[in-house]
Design an enzyme around this catalytic site. Structure first.
Site, PDB file in Angstrom:
ATOM      1  N   MET A  11       0.822  -1.221   0.000  1.00 30.78           N
ATOM      2  CA  MET A  11       0.000   0.000   0.000  1.00 30.78           C
ATOM      3  C   MET A  11       0.853   1.267   0.000  1.00 30.78           C
ATOM      4  O   MET A  11       0.565   2.234  -0.704  1.00 30.78           O
ATOM      5  CB  MET A  11      -0.915   0.029   1.234  1.00 30.78           C
ATOM      6  CG  MET A  11      -2.018  -0.975   1.211  1.00 30.78           C
ATOM      7  SD  MET A  11      -3.167  -0.716  -0.146  1.00 30.78           S
ATOM      8  CE  MET A  11      -4.091   0.680   0.464  1.00 30.78           C
ATOM      9  N   ASP A  30      12.328   2.372   4.093  1.00 27.29           N
ATOM     10  CA  ASP A  30      11.720   1.055   4.294  1.00 27.29           C
ATOM     11  C   ASP A  30      12.859   0.092   4.592  1.00 27.29           C
ATOM     12  O   ASP A  30      13.996   0.305   4.152  1.00 27.29           O
ATOM     13  CB  ASP A  30      10.978   0.609   3.014  1.00 27.29           C
ATOM     14  CG  ASP A  30      10.068  -0.595   3.271  1.00 27.29           C
ATOM     15  OD1 ASP A  30       8.834  -0.435   3.214  1.00 27.29           O
ATOM     16  OD2 ASP A  30      10.599  -1.704   3.541  1.00 27.29           O
ATOM     17  N   LEU A  64       2.736   1.171   7.913  1.00 29.48           N
ATOM     18  CA  LEU A  64       3.469   0.005   8.407  1.00 29.48           C
ATOM     19  C   LEU A  64       2.509  -1.152   8.681  1.00 29.48           C
ATOM     20  O   LEU A  64       1.297  -0.944   8.761  1.00 29.48           O
ATOM     21  CB  LEU A  64       4.223   0.413   9.679  1.00 29.48           C
ATOM     22  CG  LEU A  64       5.299   1.473   9.393  1.00 29.48           C
ATOM     23  CD1 LEU A  64       5.650   2.272  10.638  1.00 29.48           C
ATOM     24  CD2 LEU A  64       6.532   0.809   8.794  1.00 29.48           C
ATOM     25  N   ARG A 122     -10.719   0.771   0.649  1.00 26.24           N
ATOM     26  CA  ARG A 122     -10.738   0.219  -0.717  1.00 26.24           C
ATOM     27  C   ARG A 122      -9.549  -0.724  -0.924  1.00 26.24           C
ATOM     28  O   ARG A 122      -8.729  -0.905  -0.034  1.00 26.24           O
ATOM     29  CB  ARG A 122     -10.782   1.320  -1.785  1.00 26.24           C
ATOM     30  CG  ARG A 122     -12.017   2.224  -1.632  1.00 26.24           C
ATOM     31  CD  ARG A 122     -12.132   3.249  -2.736  1.00 26.24           C
ATOM     32  NE  ARG A 122     -13.333   4.052  -2.547  1.00 26.24           N
ATOM     33  CZ  ARG A 122     -13.447   5.330  -2.886  1.00 26.24           C
ATOM     34  NH1 ARG A 122     -12.432   5.971  -3.431  1.00 26.24           N
ATOM     35  NH2 ARG A 122     -14.578   5.980  -2.685  1.00 26.24           N
ATOM     36  N   LYS A 170     -11.908   2.435  10.777  1.00 33.41           N
ATOM     37  CA  LYS A 170     -11.254   1.411   9.934  1.00 33.41           C
ATOM     38  C   LYS A 170     -11.463   0.010  10.504  1.00 33.41           C
ATOM     39  O   LYS A 170     -11.646  -0.954   9.757  1.00 33.41           O
ATOM     40  CB  LYS A 170      -9.757   1.745   9.837  1.00 33.41           C
ATOM     41  CG  LYS A 170      -8.907   0.708   9.133  1.00 33.41           C
ATOM     42  CD  LYS A 170      -9.127   0.668   7.631  1.00 33.41           C
ATOM     43  CE  LYS A 170      -8.243  -0.409   6.998  1.00 33.41           C
ATOM     44  NZ  LYS A 170      -8.467  -0.569   5.589  1.00 33.41           N
ATOM     45  N   ASN A 173     -14.872  -1.001   9.490  1.00 33.75           N
ATOM     46  CA  ASN A 173     -14.876  -1.272   8.048  1.00 33.75           C
ATOM     47  C   ASN A 173     -14.281  -2.652   7.745  1.00 33.75           C
ATOM     48  O   ASN A 173     -14.861  -3.455   7.014  1.00 33.75           O
ATOM     49  CB  ASN A 173     -14.068  -0.179   7.348  1.00 33.75           C
ATOM     50  CG  ASN A 173     -14.052  -0.333   5.843  1.00 33.75           C
ATOM     51  OD1 ASN A 173     -15.035  -0.031   5.183  1.00 33.75           O
ATOM     52  ND2 ASN A 173     -12.951  -0.820   5.291  1.00 33.75           N
ATOM     53  N   MET A 176     -16.245  -5.848   8.622  1.00 41.78           N
ATOM     54  CA  MET A 176     -17.212  -6.255   7.594  1.00 41.78           C
ATOM     55  C   MET A 176     -16.508  -6.867   6.392  1.00 41.78           C
ATOM     56  O   MET A 176     -16.893  -7.924   5.893  1.00 41.78           O
ATOM     57  CB  MET A 176     -18.044  -5.050   7.150  1.00 41.78           C
ATOM     58  CG  MET A 176     -18.995  -4.604   8.226  1.00 41.78           C
ATOM     59  SD  MET A 176     -20.415  -3.735   7.562  1.00 41.78           S
ATOM     60  CE  MET A 176     -21.249  -5.019   6.652  1.00 41.78           C
TER      61      MET A 176
HETATM   62  P1  NAD Z   1       3.157  -4.689   3.550  1.00 41.81           P
HETATM   63  O1  NAD Z   1       3.544  -5.782   4.478  1.00 41.81           O
HETATM   64  O2  NAD Z   1       3.123  -4.934   2.082  1.00 41.81           O
HETATM   65  O3  NAD Z   1       4.115  -3.415   3.774  1.00 41.81           O
HETATM   66  C1  NAD Z   1       4.663  -3.018   4.977  1.00 41.81           C
HETATM   67  C2  NAD Z   1       6.006  -2.342   4.688  1.00 41.81           C
HETATM   68  O4  NAD Z   1       6.530  -1.819   5.906  1.00 41.81           O
HETATM   69  C3  NAD Z   1       7.045  -3.335   4.135  1.00 41.81           C
HETATM   70  O5  NAD Z   1       7.604  -2.803   2.945  1.00 41.81           O
HETATM   71  C4  NAD Z   1       8.073  -3.437   5.250  1.00 41.81           C
HETATM   72  O6  NAD Z   1       9.414  -3.641   4.796  1.00 41.81           O
HETATM   73  C5  NAD Z   1       7.928  -2.056   5.921  1.00 41.81           C
HETATM   74  N1  NAD Z   1       8.383  -2.054   7.308  1.00 41.81           N
HETATM   75  C6  NAD Z   1       8.090  -2.913   8.308  1.00 41.81           C
HETATM   76  N2  NAD Z   1       8.689  -2.534   9.460  1.00 41.81           N
HETATM   77  C7  NAD Z   1       9.380  -1.404   9.179  1.00 41.81           C
HETATM   78  C8  NAD Z   1      10.206  -0.535   9.941  1.00 41.81           C
HETATM   79  N3  NAD Z   1      10.451  -0.779  11.233  1.00 41.81           N
HETATM   80  N4  NAD Z   1      10.753   0.519   9.320  1.00 41.81           N
HETATM   81  C9  NAD Z   1      10.534   0.764   8.004  1.00 41.81           C
HETATM   82  N5  NAD Z   1       9.748  -0.021   7.219  1.00 41.81           N
HETATM   83  C10 NAD Z   1       9.190  -1.088   7.810  1.00 41.81           C
HETATM   84  O7  NAD Z   1       1.734  -4.186   4.072  1.00 41.81           O
HETATM   85  P2  NAD Z   1       0.638  -3.299   3.262  1.00 41.81           P
HETATM   86  O8  NAD Z   1      -0.290  -4.210   2.547  1.00 41.81           O
HETATM   87  O9  NAD Z   1       1.332  -2.192   2.546  1.00 41.81           O
HETATM   88  O10 NAD Z   1      -0.192  -2.706   4.504  1.00 41.81           O
HETATM   89  C11 NAD Z   1       0.311  -1.629   5.285  1.00 41.81           C
HETATM   90  C12 NAD Z   1      -0.772  -1.194   6.243  1.00 41.81           C
HETATM   91  O11 NAD Z   1      -1.934  -0.784   5.510  1.00 41.81           O
HETATM   92  C13 NAD Z   1      -1.242  -2.291   7.208  1.00 41.81           C
HETATM   93  O12 NAD Z   1      -1.505  -1.722   8.460  1.00 41.81           O
HETATM   94  C14 NAD Z   1      -2.511  -2.817   6.542  1.00 41.81           C
HETATM   95  O13 NAD Z   1      -3.383  -3.415   7.495  1.00 41.81           O
HETATM   96  C15 NAD Z   1      -3.074  -1.543   5.923  1.00 41.81           C
HETATM   97  N6  NAD Z   1      -3.920  -1.692   4.726  1.00 41.81           N
HETATM   98  C16 NAD Z   1      -3.648  -2.630   3.767  1.00 41.81           C
HETATM   99  C17 NAD Z   1      -4.472  -2.710   2.638  1.00 41.81           C
HETATM  100  C18 NAD Z   1      -4.207  -3.722   1.541  1.00 41.81           C
HETATM  101  O14 NAD Z   1      -5.116  -3.940   0.716  1.00 41.81           O
HETATM  102  N7  NAD Z   1      -3.028  -4.301   1.450  1.00 41.81           N
HETATM  103  C19 NAD Z   1      -5.554  -1.816   2.475  1.00 41.81           C
HETATM  104  C20 NAD Z   1      -5.770  -0.845   3.444  1.00 41.81           C
HETATM  105  C21 NAD Z   1      -4.943  -0.790   4.571  1.00 41.81           C
END
Ligand code: NAD
Length: 296
Positions: A11, A30, A64, A122, A170, A173, A176
């Site tokens: 994301m 990252d 994160l 979304r 959230k 959301n 659901m």
């Molecule tokens: P992801 O696991 O793909 O990405 C997380 C990123 O954070 C990774 O690139 C990882 O290397 C980095 N990371 C972890 N620890 C770190 C640190 N200490 N310092 C720097 N970087 C660090 O996860 P995502 O799918 O991108 O989801 C991120 C957040 O968004 C989560 O909380 C998730 O619940 C939420 N989210 C996800 C979606 C989805 O569809 N994937 C949609 C809405 C919200």
């Protein structure tokens, strides 16, 4: 305006990329060098560590995996709040629990840092296209500034209340969204078990009031096509269900379906589905029922 972006995962990467494409000066961090490399190729910048970002920007976004990483990155000894100057902004985009978001807000206030939470709604596919929705928790006086900024990454900003309200919204959301993953799977597997055609079943379920956005928009391009790459993976889904169950527990509200579906996600994790899209609950459920994988 200088922006820092921490967390370039499934994301964070597209969201940060939209900021760059919209002409903003974005420095990212990252733990995964491959993500940083891709970001630089798009015209973004990178920093060696969190400290270097926080000392030099006006706004920090964090995206994160969950509460633990947010607390480490934001509250840690060399973290965001220890290095961001007074009057700057910290915007938490990650999905975290209510206690953690309140703790972040309280710590930010003590340092005169402006805090907002803006978890993202979304699908990941919408984030790729700049079509995300943000559930914003922010003080009223900050709304207009934050809305302008968030609209550089998405199409919709809904002001849910004071800081912390975005996270609370959230959790509701995603409760659901994730319960539908199990319900979709039960319906599709039962239909297959009854000998019904999957394409016809899909047409009926998305053409009536039984339909849900996950089934309509995600299932036909993910699990039903055999694409199990996340999207939003089973481990993150399990985390969000756990957060919703904890929120229910701490407020004394009963959540039978939420807890049941959390257990189903736990079983899917034991069956090796971590890292796969949440729609792969349908594969898990088909396997558990010895029904062949459901594809169209
Ligand atoms: P992801 O696991 O793909 O990405 C997380 C990123 O954070 C990774 O690139 C990882 O290397 C980095 N990371 C972890 N620890 C770190 C640190 N200490 N310092 C720097 N970087 C660090 O996860 P995502 O799918 O991108 O989801 C991120 C957040 O968004 C989560 O909380 C998730 O619940 C939420 N989210 C996800 C979606 C989805 O569809 N994937 C949609 C809405 C919200």
């Amino acid at each position: 305006m200088k922006i820092g972006f921490i967390g370039l995962g499934r994301m964070g990467f597209p969201l940060a990329s939209h900021l760059v494409k919209n002409g903003l000066d974005v420095t990212a961090f990252d733990l995964n060098p491959a993500q940083i490399e891709k970001f630089i190729q798009l015209g973004g910048k990178n920093a060696e560590n969190i400290q270097d970002i926080a000392k030099n920007v006006d706004v920090v976004f964090t995206m994160l995996p969950g509460p633990k990483q947010s607390k480490d990155v934001i509250l840690g000894e060399n973290g965001v709040l220890a290095n961001l100057a007074e009057g700057k902004y910290l915007i938490e985009l990650s999905t975290i629990d209510t206690d953690t978001v309140d703790l972040l807000y309280q710590n930010a206030q003590e340092k005169n840092i402006k805090f907002a939470d803006a978890p993202v709604g979304r699908l990941a596919a919408h984030a790729d296209k700049g079509q995300s929705l943000f559930m914003l928790g922010a003080e009223e006086s900050e709304f207009s500034y934050l809305q302008d900024l968030l609209l550089k990454m998405g199409t919709t900003v809904l002001h849910c209340g004071e800081p912390g309200a975005g996270t609370r919204m959230k959790l509701i959301n995603n409760l659901m969204v994730l319960c539908y993953c199990q319900l979709n799977s039960e319906a599709l597997v039962l239909a297959k078990g009854l000998g019904l055609d999957t394409t016809k079943t899909f047409e009926v379920l998305t053409g009536t009031t039984a339909s849900n956005g996950q089934l309509k928009e995600k299932w036909p391009v993910k699990v039903l096509k055999g694409d199990l790459t996340p999207g939003f993976d089973i481990a993150l889904g399990f985390k969000d269900l756990t957060l919703a169950c904890q929120a229910a527990q701490s407020t004394g509200i009963s959540l039978p379906v939420g807890n049941l579906v959390r257990n189903m996600f736990q079983l899917a994790r034991h069956a090796g589905k971590d890292g796969q899209d949440t729609s792969s609950m349908t594969d898990f459920w088909a396997e558990a029922n010895e029904i062949e994988k459901i594809r169209i």
